[in-house]
Design a protein around this motif. Structure first.
Motif, PDB file in Angstrom:
ATOM      1  N   LEU A 159      -2.170   0.758   2.791  1.00  0.00           N
ATOM      2  CA  LEU A 159      -1.505   0.405   1.539  1.00  0.00           C
ATOM      3  C   LEU A 159      -1.873  -1.026   1.223  1.00  0.00           C
ATOM      4  N   ASN A 160      -2.442  -1.252   0.053  1.00  0.00           N
ATOM      5  CA  ASN A 160      -2.825  -2.586  -0.388  1.00  0.00           C
ATOM      6  C   ASN A 160      -1.588  -3.489  -0.353  1.00  0.00           C
ATOM      7  N   SER A 161      -1.708  -4.640   0.283  1.00  0.00           N
ATOM      8  CA  SER A 161      -0.566  -5.557   0.427  1.00  0.00           C
ATOM      9  C   SER A 161      -0.052  -6.070  -0.916  1.00  0.00           C
ATOM     10  N   ASP A 162      -0.853  -5.981  -1.972  1.00  0.00           N
ATOM     11  CA  ASP A 162      -0.385  -6.366  -3.310  1.00  0.00           C
ATOM     12  C   ASP A 162       0.717  -5.447  -3.811  1.00  0.00           C
ATOM     13  N   PHE A 163       0.874  -4.284  -3.185  1.00  0.00           N
ATOM     14  CA  PHE A 163       1.860  -3.303  -3.617  1.00  0.00           C
ATOM     15  C   PHE A 163       3.024  -3.156  -2.643  1.00  0.00           C
ATOM     16  N   GLU A 164       3.209  -4.130  -1.776  1.00  0.00           N
ATOM     17  CA  GLU A 164       4.305  -4.096  -0.802  1.00  0.00           C
ATOM     18  C   GLU A 164       5.678  -4.095  -1.461  1.00  0.00           C
ATOM     19  N   ASN A 165       5.765  -4.574  -2.719  1.00  0.00           N
ATOM     20  CA  ASN A 165       7.067  -4.624  -3.387  1.00  0.00           C
ATOM     21  C   ASN A 165       7.454  -3.299  -4.038  1.00  0.00           C
ATOM     22  N   LEU A 166       6.636  -2.265  -3.882  1.00  0.00           N
ATOM     23  CA  LEU A 166       7.038  -0.939  -4.346  1.00  0.00           C
ATOM     24  C   LEU A 166       8.230  -0.465  -3.518  1.00  0.00           C
ATOM     25  N   PRO A 167       9.086   0.350  -4.099  1.00  0.00           N
ATOM     26  CA  PRO A 167      10.212   0.896  -3.322  1.00  0.00           C
ATOM     27  C   PRO A 167       9.707   1.673  -2.106  1.00  0.00           C
ATOM     28  N   ASP A 168      10.472   1.622  -1.029  1.00  0.00           N
ATOM     29  CA  ASP A 168      10.087   2.285   0.213  1.00  0.00           C
ATOM     30  C   ASP A 168       9.835   3.775   0.022  1.00  0.00           C
ATOM     31  N   GLN A 169      10.632   4.441  -0.802  1.00  0.00           N
ATOM     32  CA  GLN A 169      10.459   5.881  -1.022  1.00  0.00           C
ATOM     33  C   GLN A 169       9.100   6.170  -1.651  1.00  0.00           C
ATOM     34  N   ILE A 170       8.666   5.341  -2.574  1.00  0.00           N
ATOM     35  CA  ILE A 170       7.351   5.542  -3.196  1.00  0.00           C
ATOM     36  C   ILE A 170       6.245   5.290  -2.183  1.00  0.00           C
ATOM     37  N   LYS A 171       6.388   4.244  -1.373  1.00  0.00           N
ATOM     38  CA  LYS A 171       5.388   3.978  -0.332  1.00  0.00           C
ATOM     39  C   LYS A 171       5.317   5.141   0.659  1.00  0.00           C
ATOM     40  N   ASN A 172       6.459   5.708   1.017  1.00  0.00           N
ATOM     41  CA  ASN A 172       6.483   6.861   1.923  1.00  0.00           C
ATOM     42  C   ASN A 172       5.838   8.087   1.280  1.00  0.00           C
ATOM     43  N   ASP A 173       6.138   8.313  -0.011  1.00  0.00           N
ATOM     44  CA  ASP A 173       5.531   9.439  -0.730  1.00  0.00           C
ATOM     45  C   ASP A 173       4.016   9.302  -0.776  1.00  0.00           C
ATOM     46  N   LEU A 174       3.528   8.092  -1.019  1.00  0.00           N
ATOM     47  CA  LEU A 174       2.086   7.859  -1.057  1.00  0.00           C
ATOM     48  C   LEU A 174       1.455   8.109   0.307  1.00  0.00           C
ATOM     49  N   LYS A 175       2.135   7.660   1.346  1.00  0.00           N
ATOM     50  CA  LYS A 175       1.604   7.868   2.699  1.00  0.00           C
ATOM     51  C   LYS A 175       1.519   9.349   3.025  1.00  0.00           C
ATOM     52  N   ILE A 176       2.580  10.078   2.754  1.00  0.00           N
ATOM     53  CA  ILE A 176       2.603  11.509   3.023  1.00  0.00           C
ATOM     54  C   ILE A 176       1.526  12.223   2.210  1.00  0.00           C
ATOM     55  N   LEU A 177       1.433  11.901   0.943  1.00  0.00           N
ATOM     56  CA  LEU A 177       0.453  12.517   0.055  1.00  0.00           C
ATOM     57  C   LEU A 177      -0.972  12.296   0.565  1.00  0.00           C
ATOM     58  N   CYS A 178      -1.316  11.066   0.884  1.00  0.00           N
ATOM     59  CA  CYS A 178      -2.673  10.740   1.325  1.00  0.00           C
ATOM     60  C   CYS A 178      -3.006  11.351   2.680  1.00  0.00           C
ATOM     61  N   VAL A 179      -2.083  11.245   3.616  1.00  0.00           N
ATOM     62  CA  VAL A 179      -2.339  11.755   4.967  1.00  0.00           C
ATOM     63  C   VAL A 179      -2.453  13.283   4.948  1.00  0.00           C
ATOM     64  N   LEU A 180      -1.569  13.964   4.240  1.00  0.00           N
ATOM     65  CA  LEU A 180      -1.660  15.421   4.165  1.00  0.00           C
ATOM     66  C   LEU A 180      -2.952  15.863   3.489  1.00  0.00           C
ATOM     67  N   TYR A 181      -3.360  15.118   2.470  1.00  0.00           N
ATOM     68  CA  TYR A 181      -4.613  15.436   1.783  1.00  0.00           C
ATOM     69  C   TYR A 181      -5.786  15.385   2.758  1.00  0.00           C
ATOM     70  N   THR A 182      -5.917  14.286   3.488  1.00  0.00           N
ATOM     71  CA  THR A 182      -7.059  14.153   4.398  1.00  0.00           C
ATOM     72  C   THR A 182      -6.948  15.090   5.598  1.00  0.00           C
ATOM     73  N   GLU A 183      -5.747  15.433   5.998  1.00  0.00           N
ATOM     74  CA  GLU A 183      -5.596  16.407   7.080  1.00  0.00           C
ATOM     75  C   GLU A 183      -5.997  17.803   6.608  1.00  0.00           C
ATOM     76  N   ASP A 184      -5.713  18.119   5.343  1.00  0.00           N
ATOM     77  CA  ASP A 184      -6.040  19.439   4.804  1.00  0.00           C
ATOM     78  C   ASP A 184      -7.531  19.607   4.536  1.00  0.00           C
ATOM     79  N   VAL A 185      -8.166  18.609   3.908  1.00  0.00           N
ATOM     80  CA  VAL A 185      -9.554  18.786   3.461  1.00  0.00           C
ATOM     81  C   VAL A 185     -10.553  17.933   4.228  1.00  0.00           C
ATOM     82  N   GLY A 186     -10.075  16.930   4.960  1.00  0.00           N
ATOM     83  CA  GLY A 186     -10.961  16.047   5.708  1.00  0.00           C
ATOM     84  C   GLY A 186     -11.416  14.868   4.871  1.00  0.00           C
ATOM     85  N   GLY A 187     -12.349  14.103   5.401  1.00  0.00           N
ATOM     86  CA  GLY A 187     -12.916  12.966   4.681  1.00  0.00           C
ATOM     87  C   GLY A 187     -11.944  11.815   4.512  1.00  0.00           C
TER      88      GLY A 187
END
Length: 116
Positions: free
Chosen positions: A20-48
């Motif tokens: 997560l780009n440190s410029d976006f650390e002030n995003l709410p924790d729930q949004i940061k968690n949603d982004l993490k889950i979204l990205c990690v699940l994506y790469t686990e599903d399709v790779g790359g």
């Protein structure tokens, strides 16, 4: 002030890491968690790798790629997964674009007149 593209976050199936780009650390924790889950699940599903990137107009773009000899990377699944996420996470992506346009590009916030 910012270059043509600014990375919001990303994930790699190769390194098993999320960024997560440190410029976006002030995003709410729930949004940061949603982004993490979204990205990690994506790469686990399709790779790359996957990066969510803002272009110079403030639109959120998916950048995905794989290593040259990665035969496990699911190119068709990647496109389908992106389309699915763009539909199911539309509100999140629109809110992130508005956040970026207001706080990073200095645009004026305009509320929709028909939302009352």
């Amino acid at each position: 002030m910012y270059q043509d593209e600014v990375v919001l976050c990303g994930s790699s199936a190769y390194t098993k890491k999320f960024y997560l780009n440190s410029d976006f650390e002030n995003l709410p924790d729930q949004i940061k968690n949603d982004l993490k889950i979204l990205c990690v699940l994506y790469t686990e599903d399709v790779g790359g790798t996957l990066q969510l990137v803002f272009n110079k107009e403030g639109s959120l773009i998916f950048h995905t790629e794989c290593e040259e000899n990665d035969f496990l990377y699911d190119e068709i699944g990647s496109v389908l997964k992106m389309k699915q996420l763009q539909q199911t996470k539309q509100d999140l992506f629109e809110a992130l674009e508005m956040f970026y346009k207001v706080f990073f590009l200095g645009e004026e916030f305009e509320e929709d007149q028909g939302c009352y």
